[in-house]
Design a protein around this motif. Sequence first.
Motif, PDB file in Angstrom:
ATOM      1  N   PHE A 137       2.355  14.069 -13.960  1.00 48.81           N
ATOM      2  CA  PHE A 137       1.166  14.495 -14.702  1.00 48.81           C
ATOM      3  C   PHE A 137       0.964  16.006 -14.609  1.00 48.81           C
ATOM      4  N   LYS A 138       1.086  16.559 -13.419  1.00 47.49           N
ATOM      5  CA  LYS A 138       0.852  17.989 -13.220  1.00 47.49           C
ATOM      6  C   LYS A 138       1.967  18.861 -13.777  1.00 47.49           C
ATOM      7  N   ASN A 139       3.194  18.370 -13.765  1.00 50.67           N
ATOM      8  CA  ASN A 139       4.334  19.215 -14.114  1.00 50.67           C
ATOM      9  C   ASN A 139       4.886  19.028 -15.518  1.00 50.67           C
TER      10      ASN A 139
ATOM     11  N   GLU B 137       0.829  -1.200   0.000  1.00 56.16           N
ATOM     12  CA  GLU B 137       0.000   0.000   0.000  1.00 56.16           C
ATOM     13  C   GLU B 137       0.866   1.253   0.000  1.00 56.16           C
ATOM     14  N   LYS B 138       1.923   1.254   0.798  1.00 51.96           N
ATOM     15  CA  LYS B 138       2.842   2.395   0.826  1.00 51.96           C
ATOM     16  C   LYS B 138       3.509   2.597  -0.531  1.00 51.96           C
ATOM     17  N   GLN B 139       3.930   1.485  -1.143  1.00 45.48           N
ATOM     18  CA  GLN B 139       4.559   1.578  -2.468  1.00 45.48           C
ATOM     19  C   GLN B 139       3.564   2.094  -3.499  1.00 45.48           C
ATOM     20  N   LEU B 140       2.345   1.647  -3.420  1.00 46.20           N
ATOM     21  CA  LEU B 140       1.302   2.130  -4.324  1.00 46.20           C
ATOM     22  C   LEU B 140       1.085   3.633  -4.141  1.00 46.20           C
ATOM     23  N   GLN B 141       1.069   4.089  -2.907  1.00 46.88           N
ATOM     24  CA  GLN B 141       0.911   5.518  -2.638  1.00 46.88           C
ATOM     25  C   GLN B 141       2.106   6.315  -3.165  1.00 46.88           C
ATOM     26  N   ARG B 142       3.324   5.773  -3.005  1.00 49.87           N
ATOM     27  CA  ARG B 142       4.518   6.454  -3.539  1.00 49.87           C
ATOM     28  C   ARG B 142       4.435   6.544  -5.063  1.00 49.87           C
ATOM     29  N   ASN B 143       4.032   5.449  -5.698  1.00 56.38           N
ATOM     30  CA  ASN B 143       3.900   5.452  -7.157  1.00 56.38           C
ATOM     31  C   ASN B 143       2.820   6.433  -7.614  1.00 56.38           C
ATOM     32  N   GLU B 144       1.711   6.473  -6.885  1.00 56.94           N
ATOM     33  CA  GLU B 144       0.630   7.405  -7.207  1.00 56.94           C
ATOM     34  C   GLU B 144       1.116   8.849  -7.104  1.00 56.94           C
ATOM     35  N   GLN B 145       1.891   9.138  -6.074  1.00 60.15           N
ATOM     36  CA  GLN B 145       2.424  10.489  -5.908  1.00 60.15           C
ATOM     37  C   GLN B 145       3.382  10.848  -7.047  1.00 60.15           C
ATOM     38  N   LYS B 146       4.229   9.901  -7.452  1.00 62.45           N
ATOM     39  CA  LYS B 146       5.141  10.142  -8.587  1.00 62.45           C
ATOM     40  C   LYS B 146       4.338  10.435  -9.858  1.00 62.45           C
ATOM     41  N   TYR B 147       3.307   9.640 -10.100  1.00 61.18           N
ATOM     42  CA  TYR B 147       2.459   9.828 -11.267  1.00 61.18           C
ATOM     43  C   TYR B 147       1.811  11.208 -11.241  1.00 61.18           C
ATOM     44  N   ARG B 148       1.248  11.583 -10.106  1.00 62.08           N
ATOM     45  CA  ARG B 148       0.578  12.882  -9.971  1.00 62.08           C
ATOM     46  C   ARG B 148       1.544  14.033 -10.231  1.00 62.08           C
TER      47      ARG B 148
ATOM     48  N   ALA C 185       5.366  19.248 -19.535  1.00 62.82           N
ATOM     49  CA  ALA C 185       5.107  20.337 -20.482  1.00 62.82           C
ATOM     50  C   ALA C 185       4.035  19.960 -21.514  1.00 62.82           C
ATOM     51  N   GLN C 186       3.869  18.680 -21.797  1.00 63.01           N
ATOM     52  CA  GLN C 186       2.876  18.235 -22.764  1.00 63.01           C
ATOM     53  C   GLN C 186       1.488  18.234 -22.136  1.00 63.01           C
ATOM     54  N   GLY C 187       0.535  18.634 -22.910  1.00 65.16           N
ATOM     55  CA  GLY C 187      -0.844  18.609 -22.448  1.00 65.16           C
ATOM     56  C   GLY C 187      -1.407  17.201 -22.499  1.00 65.16           C
ATOM     57  N   VAL C 188      -2.014  16.768 -21.408  1.00 65.31           N
ATOM     58  CA  VAL C 188      -2.588  15.428 -21.329  1.00 65.31           C
ATOM     59  C   VAL C 188      -3.970  15.543 -20.695  1.00 65.31           C
ATOM     60  N   PHE C 189      -4.919  14.825 -21.275  1.00 71.72           N
ATOM     61  CA  PHE C 189      -6.232  14.750 -20.637  1.00 71.72           C
ATOM     62  C   PHE C 189      -6.776  13.347 -20.797  1.00 71.72           C
ATOM     63  N   TYR C 190      -7.650  12.979 -19.882  1.00 69.53           N
ATOM     64  CA  TYR C 190      -8.310  11.681 -19.901  1.00 69.53           C
ATOM     65  C   TYR C 190      -9.766  11.910 -20.248  1.00 69.53           C
ATOM     66  N   GLN C 191     -10.243  11.066 -21.169  1.00 66.59           N
ATOM     67  CA  GLN C 191     -11.584  11.234 -21.687  1.00 66.59           C
ATOM     68  C   GLN C 191     -12.322   9.902 -21.608  1.00 66.59           C
ATOM     69  N   ARG C 192     -13.591   9.961 -21.179  1.00 65.34           N
ATOM     70  CA  ARG C 192     -14.422   8.754 -21.164  1.00 65.34           C
ATOM     71  C   ARG C 192     -14.870   8.433 -22.584  1.00 65.34           C
ATOM     72  N   ALA C 193     -15.437   7.268 -22.749  1.00 68.51           N
ATOM     73  CA  ALA C 193     -15.906   6.814 -24.063  1.00 68.51           C
ATOM     74  C   ALA C 193     -16.976   7.748 -24.624  1.00 68.51           C
TER      75      ALA C 193
ATOM     76  N   ILE D 219     -12.416  13.786 -18.063  1.00 59.08           N
ATOM     77  CA  ILE D 219     -12.499  13.515 -16.629  1.00 59.08           C
ATOM     78  C   ILE D 219     -11.277  14.003 -15.857  1.00 59.08           C
ATOM     79  N   ASP D 220     -10.187  14.308 -16.558  1.00 53.65           N
ATOM     80  CA  ASP D 220      -9.004  14.846 -15.896  1.00 53.65           C
ATOM     81  C   ASP D 220      -8.082  15.430 -16.953  1.00 53.65           C
ATOM     82  N   SER D 221      -7.354  16.475 -16.541  1.00 58.43           N
ATOM     83  CA  SER D 221      -6.366  17.063 -17.448  1.00 58.43           C
ATOM     84  C   SER D 221      -5.297  17.736 -16.616  1.00 58.43           C
TER      85      SER D 221
END
Length: 185
Positions: A155-157, A141-152, A159-167, A172-174
């Motif tokens: 994602f936020k920092n 669980e701790k490793q999952l949280q660390r990985n989630e924080q790295k991803y976040r 330079a390329q624009g990224v967004f998630y779109q439902r079907a 839903i996120d950008s």
Amino acid sequence: MVWERLEKRNIKTILLVEDEAIIAMAERMTLEKFGYRVVTAGTGEQALDIVEKNPHIDLVLMDINLGEGISGTEAAAQILESHDIPLIFLSGHTERDVVEKTEGITSYGYIVKDSGDQVMHASIKMAFKLFDAKKKAQEKEKQLQRNEQKYRTLFKNMAQGVFYQRADGKIIDSNPAALKMFGLD
């Protein structure tokens, strides 16, 4: 020095909390026969003191009725408030009201005295297995949280624009770069 040698040999140390000296001696001999190092306490207060002063206790085997002073259930609750350690209740009582006293306390079992040496040993081994599984799950669980924080952070920092779109086309996120690219807040 002794603790270090025991740890290297992976000998588990059990705190046996039992107020009756004859029973404590017999249980200690049984536990030592199975290869455990045993530290004993005759009261709940002694158990609390031992756990506080000794980080090498691997499991607590706690009698419920400890005579004068705090009960085994009270001592167990206090130990578990500040220590992540497996604890098994040990009692000669099977009455409903006695067993219910232990239900609100996180423990790894309830051994009825005189249920046999093999039952005690099997219960202790199971407690260690459950505790190890809990520790592994917590680490995952701790490793999952660390990985989630790295991803976040990425994602936020980035330079390329990224967004998630439902079907259905709903975004839903950008990340901030995508918002800037589309001129959105």
